[in-house]
Design a protein around this motif. Structure first.
Motif, PDB file in Angstrom:
ATOM      1  N   VAL A   1       0.844  -1.207   0.000  1.00 44.74           N
ATOM      2  CA  VAL A   1       0.000   0.000   0.000  1.00 44.74           C
ATOM      3  C   VAL A   1       0.872   1.247   0.000  1.00 44.74           C
ATOM      4  O   VAL A   1       0.586   2.230  -0.706  1.00 44.74           O
ATOM      5  N   SER A   2       1.964   1.185   0.784  1.00 44.81           N
ATOM      6  CA  SER A   2       2.884   2.317   0.849  1.00 44.81           C
ATOM      7  C   SER A   2       3.521   2.574  -0.523  1.00 44.81           C
ATOM      8  O   SER A   2       3.629   3.725  -0.972  1.00 44.81           O
ATOM      9  N   ARG A   3       3.927   1.481  -1.198  1.00 44.60           N
ATOM     10  CA  ARG A   3       4.533   1.633  -2.532  1.00 44.60           C
ATOM     11  C   ARG A   3       3.499   2.165  -3.538  1.00 44.60           C
ATOM     12  O   ARG A   3       3.802   3.018  -4.365  1.00 44.60           O
ATOM     13  N   PHE A   4       2.274   1.659  -3.425  1.00 49.43           N
ATOM     14  CA  PHE A   4       1.191   2.109  -4.305  1.00 49.43           C
ATOM     15  C   PHE A   4       1.000   3.625  -4.179  1.00 49.43           C
ATOM     16  O   PHE A   4       0.870   4.339  -5.172  1.00 49.43           O
ATOM     17  N   ARG A   5       1.035   4.078  -2.936  1.00 51.64           N
ATOM     18  CA  ARG A   5       0.859   5.510  -2.657  1.00 51.64           C
ATOM     19  C   ARG A   5       2.024   6.335  -3.229  1.00 51.64           C
ATOM     20  O   ARG A   5       1.816   7.383  -3.838  1.00 51.64           O
ATOM     21  N   ARG A   6       3.253   5.823  -3.004  1.00 56.38           N
ATOM     22  CA  ARG A   6       4.444   6.554  -3.489  1.00 56.38           C
ATOM     23  C   ARG A   6       4.439   6.675  -5.021  1.00 56.38           C
ATOM     24  O   ARG A   6       4.689   7.741  -5.577  1.00 56.38           O
ATOM     25  N   VAL A   7       4.142   5.543  -5.683  1.00 50.37           N
ATOM     26  CA  VAL A   7       4.114   5.567  -7.152  1.00 50.37           C
ATOM     27  C   VAL A   7       3.007   6.503  -7.627  1.00 50.37           C
ATOM     28  O   VAL A   7       3.183   7.269  -8.583  1.00 50.37           O
ATOM     29  N   GLY A   8       1.852   6.451  -6.937  1.00 49.89           N
ATOM     30  CA  GLY A   8       0.732   7.332  -7.297  1.00 49.89           C
ATOM     31  C   GLY A   8       1.108   8.799  -7.181  1.00 49.89           C
ATOM     32  O   GLY A   8       0.781   9.613  -8.051  1.00 49.89           O
ATOM     33  N   LEU A   9       1.824   9.142  -6.096  1.00 51.15           N
ATOM     34  CA  LEU A   9       2.257  10.533  -5.913  1.00 51.15           C
ATOM     35  C   LEU A   9       3.252  10.947  -7.001  1.00 51.15           C
ATOM     36  O   LEU A   9       3.211  12.079  -7.495  1.00 51.15           O
ATOM     37  N   THR A  10       4.147  10.024  -7.371  1.00 56.78           N
ATOM     38  CA  THR A  10       5.120  10.322  -8.436  1.00 56.78           C
ATOM     39  C   THR A  10       4.389  10.565  -9.754  1.00 56.78           C
ATOM     40  O   THR A  10       4.695  11.520 -10.480  1.00 56.78           O
ATOM     41  N   VAL A  11       3.413   9.686 -10.051  1.00 55.35           N
ATOM     42  CA  VAL A  11       2.636   9.857 -11.291  1.00 55.35           C
ATOM     43  C   VAL A  11       1.915  11.207 -11.279  1.00 55.35           C
ATOM     44  O   VAL A  11       1.956  11.953 -12.256  1.00 55.35           O
ATOM     45  N   GLY A  12       1.288  11.533 -10.128  1.00 56.15           N
ATOM     46  CA  GLY A  12       0.572  12.810 -10.004  1.00 56.15           C
ATOM     47  C   GLY A  12       1.496  13.997 -10.228  1.00 56.15           C
ATOM     48  O   GLY A  12       1.155  14.938 -10.958  1.00 56.15           O
ATOM     49  N   SER A  13       2.701  13.941  -9.612  1.00 57.22           N
ATOM     50  CA  SER A  13       3.661  15.046  -9.764  1.00 57.22           C
ATOM     51  C   SER A  13       4.101  15.183 -11.217  1.00 57.22           C
ATOM     52  O   SER A  13       4.201  16.312 -11.739  1.00 57.22           O
ATOM     53  N   LEU A  14       4.378  14.053 -11.859  1.00 61.95           N
ATOM     54  CA  LEU A  14       4.817  14.108 -13.267  1.00 61.95           C
ATOM     55  C   LEU A  14       3.701  14.634 -14.174  1.00 61.95           C
ATOM     56  O   LEU A  14       3.965  15.378 -15.118  1.00 61.95           O
ATOM     57  N   VAL A  15       2.457  14.234 -13.872  1.00 60.93           N
ATOM     58  CA  VAL A  15       1.334  14.739 -14.680  1.00 60.93           C
ATOM     59  C   VAL A  15       1.230  16.260 -14.523  1.00 60.93           C
ATOM     60  O   VAL A  15       1.001  16.984 -15.500  1.00 60.93           O
ATOM     61  N   LEU A  16       1.426  16.743 -13.287  1.00 59.24           N
ATOM     62  CA  LEU A  16       1.394  18.197 -13.071  1.00 59.24           C
ATOM     63  C   LEU A  16       2.503  18.890 -13.868  1.00 59.24           C
ATOM     64  O   LEU A  16       2.292  19.955 -14.466  1.00 59.24           O
ATOM     65  N   LEU A  17       3.698  18.274 -13.897  1.00 58.32           N
ATOM     66  CA  LEU A  17       4.808  18.830 -14.676  1.00 58.32           C
ATOM     67  C   LEU A  17       4.449  18.850 -16.169  1.00 58.32           C
ATOM     68  O   LEU A  17       4.731  19.832 -16.881  1.00 58.32           O
ATOM     69  N   ILE A  18       3.803  17.779 -16.632  1.00 56.21           N
ATOM     70  CA  ILE A  18       3.391  17.705 -18.045  1.00 56.21           C
ATOM     71  C   ILE A  18       2.369  18.802 -18.349  1.00 56.21           C
ATOM     72  O   ILE A  18       2.426  19.441 -19.401  1.00 56.21           O
TER      73      ILE A  18
END
Lengths: 177, 168
Positions: free
Chosen positions: B134-151
């Motif tokens: 669950v912790s990894r799921f959350r971390r990857v989700g946050l990374t995806v969210g941050s990258l989408v914001l950068l995009i």
């Protein structure tokens, strides 16, 4: 166990073989298109040369697009966890990829003609030397493969979105009590 | 076009429709992930018992995975159509496309790998192996969210520079 291992190897092999085949066709058709090699074929067999001249561009674009899609499928499969899911995603992706490769190649070929920073394009292609033609055709194929890689990854994501929720979890003994 | 207002035929053009679907897909993908990470998960943790929480969470992971992955596919399709309307491939676009490849890869990993393992591990209720997943799921989700914001930020550079999106 042995059968499962064979099955696992089979779809991996199919993706690898198709990727190698697409790469070879892309290299040959791009080199032929860039160098005007259809004239050599015409010399040996005129009808065959005429057919190759009419078809080499289509071979070049479709093989480049297929290569992009297959690389995307191979990379996408490495990111999927369960073997059963991976196998289903692989089969579905190959089928969907085979369906979309021709229209995708057409679209990506048009997109690859867009110039860098809206400059250039393929307009002076006919007037350039054979080395320049080879370079332009090579970059063009690479652009098609690159754009198709992104489209292919999106396709794998879509396929995974459909396949993953359909996969059932085998309940444990405790759950069945 | 005058004073920044669009005329009626332009508002009904294919170009705006494609852009609308593109922006909607970003909102759906990013909004869903952010809602799950910052609103739903903390509330589930504080309000529900572990067994009920796991039941809800595994359903959310599956449903959200479908929504996010389909949204990303729609994003790519409409994004490519937008490239035709822009009519050029710039360095900024290339950076954006590389980030798109990373985001799709991470999203597939998040839902088809970590998400699927969470689904498997939680089939019998809470288990010790679930917390790190669950912790990894959350971390990857946050990374995806941050990258989408950068995009999204890079997209502003692509469409808001003079002449890049000259509608009307």
């Amino acid at each position: 166990m042995q059968r499962r291992k064979r099955g696992r190897q089979l779809y991996h092999r199919i993706v690898r073989w198709l990727s190698v085949a697409a790469l070879l066709v892309a290299i040959i058709s791009t080199a032929s298109y860039g160098s005007g090699a259809h004239t050599a074929v015409r010399y040996l067999d005129p009808p065959m040369g005429a057919w190759w001249n009419a078809s080499e561009f289509a071979f070049m674009t479709v093989s480049a697009a297929a290569l992009g899609i297959l690389v995307a499928i191979g990379a996408g499969l490495k990111l999927v966890a369960e073997e059963a899911v991976r196998r289903r995603v692989a089969i579905a992706s190959i089928i969907v990829g085979a369906i979309i490769v021709a229209p995708l190649a057409s679209g990506m070929a048009a997109m690859a003609r867009l110039g860098w920073m809206a400059e250039g394009g393929l307009a002076p292609y006919a007037e350039t030397s054979i080395v320049d033609k080879l370079l332009i055709a090579g970059v063009y194929s690479l652009k098609i493969a690159g754009f198709s890689l992104i489209a292919g990854l999106a396709m794998v994501a879509m396929v995974a979105a459909v396949i993953v929720p359909l996969t059932r979890v085998v309940p444990s003994r405790e759950a069945l009590k | 076009m005058s004073g920044g207002a669009l005329d009626f035929p332009t508002m009904l053009s294919m170009r705006l429709l494609v852009l609308f679907i593109h922006v909607t897909a970003v909102i759906v993908a990013l909004g869903g992930s952010l809602f799950s990470t910052f609103a739903l998960t903390p509330i589930l943790n504080s309000e529900l018992e572990p067994v009920a929480r796991i039941k809800v969470m595994r359903r959310v992971v599956r449903r959200l995975g479908w929504i996010v992955l389909v949204s990303l596919a729609v994003l790519v399709a409409t994004g490519m159509m937008n490239v035709f309307y822009i009519g050029a491939i710039s360095r900024l676009l290339m950076v954006k496309l590389v980030l798109v490849i990373i985001v799709i890869g991470l999203a597939i990993y998040q839902y088809a790998n970590v998400g699927a393992r969470i689904w498997q591990a939680s089939s019998d209720g809470p288990s010790p192996g679930l917390a790190p997943l669950v912790s990894r799921f959350r971390r990857v989700g946050l990374t995806v969210g941050s990258l989408v914001l950068l995009i999204v930020y890079l997209s502003l550079g692509l469409t808001r520079v003079p002449g890049a999106l000259s509608i009307g």
